[in-house]
Design a protein around this motif. Structure first.
Motif, PDB file in Angstrom:
ATOM      1  N   VAL A 458       1.060  -1.226   0.056  1.00 40.18           N
ATOM      2  CA  VAL A 458      -0.202  -0.110  -0.013  1.00 40.18           C
ATOM      3  C   VAL A 458       0.862   1.417  -0.072  1.00 40.18           C
ATOM      4  CG1 VAL A 458      -1.866  -1.044   1.227  1.00 40.18           C
ATOM      5  CG2 VAL A 458      -0.174   0.076   2.651  1.00 40.18           C
ATOM      6  N   ALA A 459       0.402   2.368  -0.295  1.00 40.60           N
ATOM      7  CA  ALA A 459       1.011   3.619  -0.326  1.00 40.60           C
ATOM      8  C   ALA A 459       1.234   4.065   0.945  1.00 40.60           C
ATOM      9  CB  ALA A 459       0.478   4.653  -1.200  1.00 40.60           C
ATOM     10  N   PHE A 460       2.213   4.968   1.414  1.00 48.32           N
ATOM     11  CA  PHE A 460       2.295   5.555   2.578  1.00 48.32           C
ATOM     12  C   PHE A 460       1.351   6.640   2.399  1.00 48.32           C
ATOM     13  CE2 PHE A 460       6.915   4.486   3.085  1.00 48.32           C
ATOM     14  CZ  PHE A 460       6.828   3.780   4.409  1.00 48.32           C
ATOM     15  N   THR A 461       0.736   7.088   3.799  1.00 46.58           N
ATOM     16  CA  THR A 461       0.001   8.014   3.926  1.00 46.58           C
ATOM     17  C   THR A 461       0.558   9.527   3.869  1.00 46.58           C
ATOM     18  OG1 THR A 461      -0.327   8.043   6.294  1.00 46.58           O
ATOM     19  CG2 THR A 461      -1.922   6.628   5.276  1.00 46.58           C
ATOM     20  N   ALA A 462      -0.157  10.372   3.661  1.00 45.67           N
ATOM     21  CA  ALA A 462       0.564  11.903   3.473  1.00 45.67           C
ATOM     22  C   ALA A 462       1.143  12.034   4.854  1.00 45.67           C
ATOM     23  CB  ALA A 462      -0.550  12.910   3.396  1.00 45.67           C
ATOM     24  N   ALA A 463       0.614  11.681   6.035  1.00 41.19           N
ATOM     25  CA  ALA A 463       0.892  11.815   7.407  1.00 41.19           C
ATOM     26  C   ALA A 463       2.278  11.014   7.807  1.00 41.19           C
ATOM     27  CB  ALA A 463       0.148  11.513   8.477  1.00 41.19           C
ATOM     28  N   GLN A 464       2.461   9.911   7.161  1.00 47.14           N
ATOM     29  CA  GLN A 464       3.455   9.067   7.129  1.00 47.14           C
ATOM     30  C   GLN A 464       4.512   9.541   6.395  1.00 47.14           C
ATOM     31  OE1 GLN A 464       1.430   5.178   5.847  1.00 47.14           O
ATOM     32  NE2 GLN A 464       1.194   4.353   8.150  1.00 47.14           N
ATOM     33  N   LYS A 465       4.402  10.064   5.342  1.00 42.02           N
ATOM     34  CA  LYS A 465       5.447  10.489   4.540  1.00 42.02           C
ATOM     35  C   LYS A 465       5.994  11.732   5.350  1.00 42.02           C
ATOM     36  CE  LYS A 465       3.734   9.312   0.150  1.00 42.02           C
ATOM     37  NZ  LYS A 465       2.774   9.784  -1.211  1.00 42.02           N
ATOM     38  N   ALA A 466       5.191  12.748   5.875  1.00 42.43           N
ATOM     39  CA  ALA A 466       5.555  13.705   6.373  1.00 42.43           C
ATOM     40  C   ALA A 466       6.550  13.798   7.749  1.00 42.43           C
ATOM     41  CB  ALA A 466       4.527  14.731   6.894  1.00 42.43           C
ATOM     42  N   SER A 467       6.147  12.453   8.295  1.00 44.32           N
ATOM     43  CA  SER A 467       6.948  12.254   9.522  1.00 44.32           C
ATOM     44  C   SER A 467       8.222  11.457   9.436  1.00 44.32           C
ATOM     45  CB  SER A 467       5.907  11.766  10.687  1.00 44.32           C
ATOM     46  OG  SER A 467       5.611  10.382  10.196  1.00 44.32           O
ATOM     47  N   SER A 468       8.416  11.018   8.180  1.00 42.92           N
ATOM     48  CA  SER A 468       9.369   9.829   7.939  1.00 42.92           C
ATOM     49  C   SER A 468      10.910  10.127   8.468  1.00 42.92           C
ATOM     50  CB  SER A 468       9.285   9.666   6.546  1.00 42.92           C
ATOM     51  OG  SER A 468       9.901  10.763   5.737  1.00 42.92           O
ATOM     52  N   PHE A 469      11.138  11.439   8.313  1.00 43.27           N
ATOM     53  CA  PHE A 469      12.438  11.820   8.829  1.00 43.27           C
ATOM     54  C   PHE A 469      12.644  11.170  10.304  1.00 43.27           C
ATOM     55  CE2 PHE A 469      15.007  14.877  11.193  1.00 43.27           C
ATOM     56  CZ  PHE A 469      16.240  15.066  10.500  1.00 43.27           C
ATOM     57  N   ALA A 470      11.526  11.409  11.157  1.00 45.82           N
ATOM     58  CA  ALA A 470      11.567  11.118  12.397  1.00 45.82           C
ATOM     59  C   ALA A 470      11.234   9.803  12.852  1.00 45.82           C
ATOM     60  CB  ALA A 470      10.589  12.147  13.577  1.00 45.82           C
ATOM     61  N   THR A 471      10.483   9.017  12.168  1.00 40.97           N
ATOM     62  CA  THR A 471       9.840   7.602  12.430  1.00 40.97           C
ATOM     63  C   THR A 471      10.869   6.610  11.824  1.00 40.97           C
ATOM     64  OG1 THR A 471       8.235   7.737  10.752  1.00 40.97           O
ATOM     65  CG2 THR A 471       7.707   8.416  12.722  1.00 40.97           C
ATOM     66  N   GLN A 472      11.316   6.676  10.742  1.00 41.77           N
ATOM     67  CA  GLN A 472      11.798   5.485   9.921  1.00 41.77           C
ATOM     68  C   GLN A 472      13.370   5.689  10.218  1.00 41.77           C
ATOM     69  OE1 GLN A 472      10.395   3.687   8.024  1.00 41.77           O
ATOM     70  NE2 GLN A 472       8.385   4.972   8.055  1.00 41.77           N
TER      71      GLN A 472
END
Length: 686
Positions: A458-472
């Protein structure tokens, strides 16, 4: 709190103020100049109350609490992303549970002397960020220097904090970073050219240096990473739901070959920052005269895991005398040779030694899923004569035996199942990195994407992309098996191998990765087909590029590793490196090796497996303490001898860990605990 974000030239005023306090007559006539590879430098000053260098204003209590919320999850600010990146990275390398030692043996409130305080442990100071690049924007290695307000130029010290794993630039904040800041040192960080460089095809977007998302076109050369693709290839790959590219795997540069260089560049960046800040103004009333150099600054290369390996590589490659010593734990280090030295435990030669990361990770990726309970994997291995026949416990026992024959210790048996998913990620990521493959190559049928509850991409949600710097953590998404026999790409654990039509967790794909490592068919031992043979040659060339020489050029070094390390087995890493170093440096070596029983690669297992595991983290700080004292005194005689430290586990997680569980590194270890190096033979006691 007053925060500033400035071009570095604005720091000239600090030098002017210092100029009024002293004369230039005793200073060397050397002007401070930025290294040519540095891009624009930004700085932010933190007051140590509302925000800070170590905890992003969260303090000891906030780091142990739930993740801070974003005011607007779809549009987090750079400050919010930094805060959450520090929260996530600090917790990733430590066990944050109080009974595991957080707040008593380690943590922001435990001071540099080991005293437990009531402080939240916030550290005031200034943080500097810049890309290191060759001008193309294709490297864009993030470098960072943190200078605590307590830094004393008359007692200057620098500690490196190259990120562990594939993490971003804050990856070492809770390890070498914390020790450095507590000891009033500047900390020189690098993301190693991996970091959180997430590229998403569905919207053609990238991360900027500060974590904010941008379109690839708007970011241009300021993107942390975007894959090099034609527009046609980019459009075609975007049709695959949710597929992503990330920097470590898909930069096509094999960044690991330069991890030592990037660490040295971080040190050079630190010297530049410090001399701009503390050097007096030159006669042109613009430049600063160099005040701090390696001659009057204690510089320690440090960190953990991949960052620790980077520290050792930096020491090997240091031609400018930037590094005084090394103190590192659980290094992912790959000796150039597996011969010319011998590793023994209890007088018995190791079953295997000095193997490369991709070699042993692809081997583990075959057998650990079976140990973790995948009957389909066990059965498929048996059908290919790679495992004995029998019931599931018999097959799992054989899988463990094969891993021990390949260099793992019995101490790792309890952790083998838990590492199944980890070595999968390592094997797929490093295959791409070493071979410098494009994301569109889908090497051995694998790609990366987030998945839904059924295992479909599935695609990352907009919020998941936006926080990727912190969460990934730098390896982004799940491993997708594109070649599943049913024609439906899915998460590898659900993949069906074409060779047998069985749900065996995509064994065919992992046998392919194994072939890339060895250059031969792992089932028949025969020659690979032309295409796979060419891919294997590329991967093995990349493996050779990252190999360590073992030559530390007489620099003092302390390596610490847990005997139970299941991700980076001691026989292939620290023990083997000690042997290679002995073969290369001989009697001139100043390397010490500390092996800690019941410690492993991930301190999070301390709470999950209290009867088997203790935290290794405390020994990083002890090694740094010992190295700092040695470099300050100018004598290596105070360095502890190589030894086994025998720890004591707990009955359960409700029992607090104390100093009795994790005893100090001994200045004079008992005879039965000494690790001896005789010629090129490394003898580790049982």
């Amino acid at each position: 709190m007053k925060r500033t974000l400035t071009k570095f030239a604005a720091l000239a005023g600090a030098g002017a103020a210092l100029a009024s306090c002293g004369s230039n007559s005793h200073m060397p006539d050397e002007l401070n100049a930025p290294p040519s590879y540095l891009g624009t430098i930004t700085s932010t000053t933190y007051d140590g109350s509302s925000d800070d260098l170590l905890t992003a204003g969260l303090g000891k209590t906030g780091l142990a609490a739930a993740a801070p919320a974003y005011a607007d999850p779809a549009n987090p600010t750079a400050a919010e992303l930094r805060r959450n990146a520090i929260w996530a990275n600090y917790r990733a390398v430590l066990d944050i549970n109080a009974n595991s030692g957080y707040g008593t043996l380690y943590g922001p409130n435990v001071d540099a002397k080991g005293n437990v305080t009531t402080s939240e442990g916030k550290v005031a100071g200034t943080e500097y960020l810049a890309y290191a690049d060759d001008g193309t924007g294709n490297q864009n290695v993030t470098l960072m220097v943190q200078v605590p307000a307590s830094f004393d130029p008359d007692h200057a010290c620098i500690v490196t904090g190259t990120s562990s794993g594939s993490r971003g630039v804050y990856g070492a904040i809770g390890s070498a970073g914390e020790w450095g800041l507590k000891n009033n040192c500047a900390v020189a960080y690098a993301d190693k050219g991996s970091g959180t460089g997430l590229y998403t095809f569905d919207d053609d977007s990238v991360n900027l240096q500060n974590g904010i998302r941008s379109t690839r076109t708007a970011a241009g050369k300021n993107a942390n990473f975007s894959p090099t693709l034609s527009d046609a290839d980019r459009t075609a790959f975007a049709k695959l739901t949710g597929r992503v590219a990330f920097k470590h795997a898909h930069s096509q540069q094999n960044p690991e070959k330069d991890w030592g260089k990037f660490t040295l560049q971080a040190v050079e960046f630190a010297f530049y920052v410090l001399n701009e800040k503390y050097g007096v103004l030159a006669s042109d009333n613009k430049s600063h005269i160099v005040r701090l150099t390696p001659r009057n600054t204690v510089t320690i290369a440090s960190s953990i895991s991949n960052g620790a390996g980077s520290a050792l590589l930096a020491a090997e490659q240091d031609t400018k005398g930037l590094i005084g010593g090394v103190a590192a734990t659980e290094p992912q280090i790959q000796p150039k040779m597996a011969t010319g030295y011998t590793v023994r435990q209890g007088g018995t030669p190791a079953t295997a030694q000095g193997k490369a990361l991709f070699d042993y990770s692809t081997f583990a990726a075959l057998y650990q899923p079976c140990i973790a309970g995948s009957a389909g994997r066990c059965t498929a291995l048996t059908a290919k004569d790679l495992l004995v026949a029998g019931d599931l416990p018999t097959q799992q026992a054989d899988a463990k035996a094969r891993l021990k024959a390949y260099g793992w210790l019995a101490d790792s048996d309890v952790l083998q199942a838990a590492h199944a998913g980890t070595n999968i990620l390592v094997a797929v990521t490093y295959a791409n990195a070493y071979g410098k493959f494009s994301v569109t190559d889908k090497v051995c049928g694998f790609s990366f994407a987030p998945v839904d509850a059924t295992g479909l991409p599935v695609a990352f949600t907009a919020a998941q992309k936006a926080s990727s710097f912190a969460t990934q953590n730098g390896i982004i998404g799940s491993v997708i098996y594109e070649n599943s026999a049913d024609g439906i790409p899915k998460v590898y654990t659900a993949g069906i191998s074409p060779s047998n039509g069985q749900a065996d967790q995509s064994l065919d794909g992992f046998l392919c990765l194994r072939a890339l490592s060895t250059g031969m068919d792992p089932v028949t031992g025969g020659v690979l087909d032309v295409g796979l043979q060419a891919q294997s040659a590329r991967v093995r060339a990349g493996m050779a590029e990252v190999a360590a020489t073992g030559n530390l050029h007489g620099k003092p070094a302390i390596i610490v590793q847990g005997r139970s390390d299941t991700l980076i087995p001691v026989n292939h890493a620290s023990r083997a490196y000690l042997g290679l170093n002995a073969a290369v440096e001989g009697a001139t070596s100043k390397l010490r090796y500390i092996e800690v029983t019941h410690a492993n690669h991930f301190d999070s297992f301390t709470n999950a497996l209290p009867a088997s595991i203790v935290p290794l983290h405390v020994y990083l700080f002890r090694a740094l303490d010992a190295m700092y004292a040695s470099l300050k005194s100018g004598s290596t005689s105070s360095l502890p001898p190589s030894q086994v430290v025998r720890t004591v586990t707990r009955a359960d997680a409700t029992t607090p860990i104390t100093i009795a569980n994790v005893p100090p590194i001994a200045a004079t270890p008992a005879a039965g605990d000494v690790i001896n190096v005789n010629g090129t033979v490394v003898d580790v006691p049982n």
